[in-house]
Design a protein around this motif. Structure first.
Motif, PDB file in Angstrom:
ATOM      1  N   THR A 212      -4.693   6.403  -2.933  1.00 40.32           N
ATOM      2  CA  THR A 212      -4.123   5.293  -2.182  1.00 40.32           C
ATOM      3  C   THR A 212      -4.194   4.059  -3.071  1.00 40.32           C
ATOM      4  O   THR A 212      -5.251   3.721  -3.599  1.00 40.32           O
ATOM      5  CB  THR A 212      -4.890   5.042  -0.873  1.00 40.32           C
ATOM      6  N   ILE A 213      -3.038   3.408  -3.248  1.00 40.68           N
ATOM      7  CA  ILE A 213      -2.938   2.224  -4.098  1.00 40.68           C
ATOM      8  C   ILE A 213      -2.655   1.029  -3.209  1.00 40.68           C
ATOM      9  O   ILE A 213      -1.678   1.024  -2.454  1.00 40.68           O
ATOM     10  CB  ILE A 213      -1.810   2.380  -5.137  1.00 40.68           C
ATOM     11  N   ARG A 214      -3.532   0.024  -3.261  1.00 34.83           N
ATOM     12  CA  ARG A 214      -3.338  -1.194  -2.476  1.00 34.83           C
ATOM     13  C   ARG A 214      -3.302  -2.378  -3.429  1.00 34.83           C
ATOM     14  O   ARG A 214      -4.092  -2.442  -4.383  1.00 34.83           O
ATOM     15  CB  ARG A 214      -4.481  -1.407  -1.479  1.00 34.83           C
TER      16      ARG A 214
ATOM     17  N   LYS B 291       0.846  -1.195   0.000  1.00 38.63           N
ATOM     18  CA  LYS B 291       0.000   0.000   0.000  1.00 38.63           C
ATOM     19  C   LYS B 291       0.883   1.247   0.000  1.00 38.63           C
ATOM     20  O   LYS B 291       1.833   1.337   0.777  1.00 38.63           O
ATOM     21  CB  LYS B 291      -0.894   0.012   1.249  1.00 38.63           C
ATOM     22  N   ILE B 292       0.593   2.182  -0.894  1.00 36.42           N
ATOM     23  CA  ILE B 292       1.247   3.488  -0.846  1.00 36.42           C
ATOM     24  C   ILE B 292       0.190   4.575  -1.049  1.00 36.42           C
ATOM     25  O   ILE B 292      -0.843   4.344  -1.684  1.00 36.42           O
ATOM     26  CB  ILE B 292       2.374   3.647  -1.893  1.00 36.42           C
ATOM     27  N   ARG B 293       0.476   5.745  -0.499  1.00 36.84           N
ATOM     28  CA  ARG B 293      -0.434   6.886  -0.646  1.00 36.84           C
ATOM     29  C   ARG B 293       0.336   8.018  -1.300  1.00 36.84           C
ATOM     30  O   ARG B 293       1.395   8.410  -0.825  1.00 36.84           O
ATOM     31  CB  ARG B 293      -0.962   7.318   0.720  1.00 36.84           C
TER      32      ARG B 293
ATOM     33  N   ILE C  80       2.562  -3.037  -7.569  1.00 37.40           N
ATOM     34  CA  ILE C  80       2.284  -1.599  -7.629  1.00 37.40           C
ATOM     35  C   ILE C  80       3.247  -0.921  -8.595  1.00 37.40           C
ATOM     36  O   ILE C  80       2.844  -0.118  -9.445  1.00 37.40           O
ATOM     37  CB  ILE C  80       2.376  -0.968  -6.223  1.00 37.40           C
ATOM     38  N   SER C  81       4.526  -1.244  -8.466  1.00 38.40           N
ATOM     39  CA  SER C  81       5.543  -0.613  -9.311  1.00 38.40           C
ATOM     40  C   SER C  81       5.260  -0.824 -10.799  1.00 38.40           C
ATOM     41  O   SER C  81       5.344   0.125 -11.600  1.00 38.40           O
ATOM     42  CB  SER C  81       6.922  -1.183  -8.956  1.00 38.40           C
TER      43      SER C  81
ATOM     44  N   LEU D 250      -6.321  -2.143  -5.943  1.00 39.36           N
ATOM     45  CA  LEU D 250      -7.438  -1.272  -5.580  1.00 39.36           C
ATOM     46  C   LEU D 250      -6.948   0.170  -5.533  1.00 39.36           C
ATOM     47  O   LEU D 250      -5.900   0.462  -4.957  1.00 39.36           O
ATOM     48  CB  LEU D 250      -8.010  -1.693  -4.221  1.00 39.36           C
ATOM     49  N   LEU D 251      -7.711   1.073  -6.154  1.00 36.16           N
ATOM     50  CA  LEU D 251      -7.386   2.501  -6.159  1.00 36.16           C
ATOM     51  C   LEU D 251      -8.465   3.263  -5.401  1.00 36.16           C
ATOM     52  O   LEU D 251      -9.640   3.201  -5.768  1.00 36.16           O
ATOM     53  CB  LEU D 251      -7.314   3.035  -7.595  1.00 36.16           C
TER      54      LEU D 251
END
Length: 416
Positions: A183-185, A123-125, A157-158, A192-193
């Motif tokens: 937020t990307i999970r 997860k990143i925001r 994610i990358s 999920l976005l």
């Protein structure tokens, strides 16, 4: 005012270096652990000085070239310029010093379970600029740092960042600066976005029409409302052969490699055949990973409680109860009535409300497993339990956040 030739002897949790002068402690921005430097004083407080590094006089023996090109601007990582073994030692000191300051206990040899250094976050925001570009915030400021990749984000994610940015650019350029944050999970099978911002009816209609068949699960977060554009609006995760539904705003540990290690330590500390009260249970991924059944969970987030009930059914639990309440509203009589044997807590960074400590102690609970992401509030709460007749039995840490000074600790406390 300039102070010369000060040596950085420690690192704060926010990444600033710690030095000593004859009169005061100095907290130095952009300092590297172990280096000697000159610094400019930015502010003088009663017991400490705030400063920023001007130049390095003697390079640190622990320093390395950070592999991320954005490190010196981006505020996402604070200690990537220090080798990983030294990061672990700094985190041990962080926990040790917090315990000594709050409780008086001097604990040497704290074990930390190491993590892979990179590609660990599920997860990143990110901040989204007016043109739809993806950014982190600059260190110590609100300025945006444009990124093309993040080395601590996992591979899934990358690999998808450029395609995700095409979506944010499309929306923000058609509907002026609609998305403010994303937020990307990622799970094993899906991404999920969560798009947060200001979306008028035209923007919502456009997004629904164009992205209803997207390969990504997309949610719009508008104030407190959530609109699911496509898919079910949640992700599925697996921990120790158990399956969990995690919705858009549910809490879930971010380190893919370490989550089973973290809950494994808690499970070891707890032991078997306990009826467990799990405060701040979220969607119950933690309590079901720590205890196979016989769980009472308490969580203020009503949606997370619904997910906890669903997760209990998915994993075949027979004896469970999940309650949507603030943890501090649970009283001692409730704990006694439910015949609770042990309590687990995994609170936010602020730690436990002192009334929660009082409630657990007054119920006569013999065993408490405390999972914490903040050594300072953990140590404070351990002292509160000690004052009510408990002792610290075990402590072990799990490095959930390489390249930062954050660390997760697991503690077992028992009644004397």
């Amino acid at each position: 005012m300039i102070i010369e030739d000060i040596k950085i002897i420690d690192i704060l949790q926010d990444g600033r270096g710690v030095a000593r002068t004859e009169g005061k402690t100095v907290f130095v921005e952009n300092a590297v652990y172990g280096e000697t430097l000159d610094a400019e004083i930015l502010a003088e407080k009663k017991n400490f000085l705030e400063a920023r590094k001007i130049n390095t006089k003697i390079k640190s023996d622990y320093q390395r070239k950070p592999p991320c090109p954005y490190f010196y601007e981006c505020g996402g990582c604070s200690i990537m310029d220090i080798n990983y073994d030294t990061q672990i030692e700094l985190k041990k000191n962080l926990i040790k010093n917090a315990l000594k300051k709050s409780t008086g206990l001097e604990i040497d040899g704290i074990e930390i379970v190491k993590s892979p250094e990179f590609r660990y976050r599920n997860k990143i925001r990110l901040q989204v600029d007016k043109d739809g570009g993806l950014n982190y915030l600059e260190t110590y400021s609100k300025k945006l740092v444009k990124i093309d990749d993040c080395l601590i984000a996992n591979e899934k994610i990358s690999e998808n960042l450029d395609r995700i940015e095409k979506i944010t650019k499309d929306i923000n350029q058609k509907f002026t600066a609609s998305i403010e944050e994303i937020t990307i999970r990622a799970s094993e099978n899906n991404i999920l976005l969560n798009l947060q911002g200001n979306f008028d009816n035209n923007a919502i209609a456009y997004i629904k029409e164009k992205y209803s068949t997207s390969n990504y699960i997309i949610n719009l977060l508008i104030a407190r409302d959530l609109i699911t554009i496509n898919g079910e609006g949640y992700l599925d995760y697996k921990i120790v052969q158990k399956e969990f539904k995690i919705s858009a705003n549910d809490f879930y540990q971010v380190n893919d490699y370490q989550i089973e290690n973290l809950y494994g330590v808690a499970r070891e500390f707890l032991g078997e055949k306990q009826k467990l009260l799990d405060l701040y249970c979220g969607s119950a991924a933690s309590s079901m990973s720590i205890n196979d059944d016989h769980i009472v969970g308490v969580e203020i987030n009503k949606n997370a409680i619904e997910d906890a009930k669903e997760n209990a059914k998915r994993n075949g639990l027979r004896d469970y109860k999940f309650i949507a309440k603030n943890a501090k509203f649970i009283d001692s009589s409730f704990i006694i009535k439910e015949k609770i044997d042990a309590v687990t807590v995994d609170p936010p960074r602020a730690g436990l409300d002192k009334d929660v400590v009082k409630t657990i102690a007054n119920a006569g609970i013999d065993k408490i497993v405390y999972i914490s992401c903040n050594p300072q509030t953990l140590a404070r709460d351990i002292k509160r339990f000690m004052d009510r007749g408990y002792k610290l039995e075990k402590i072990k840490a799990v490095d959930m956040f390489p390249q930062t000074m954050h660390v997760e600790s697991v503690v077992l406390m028992s009644r004397k």
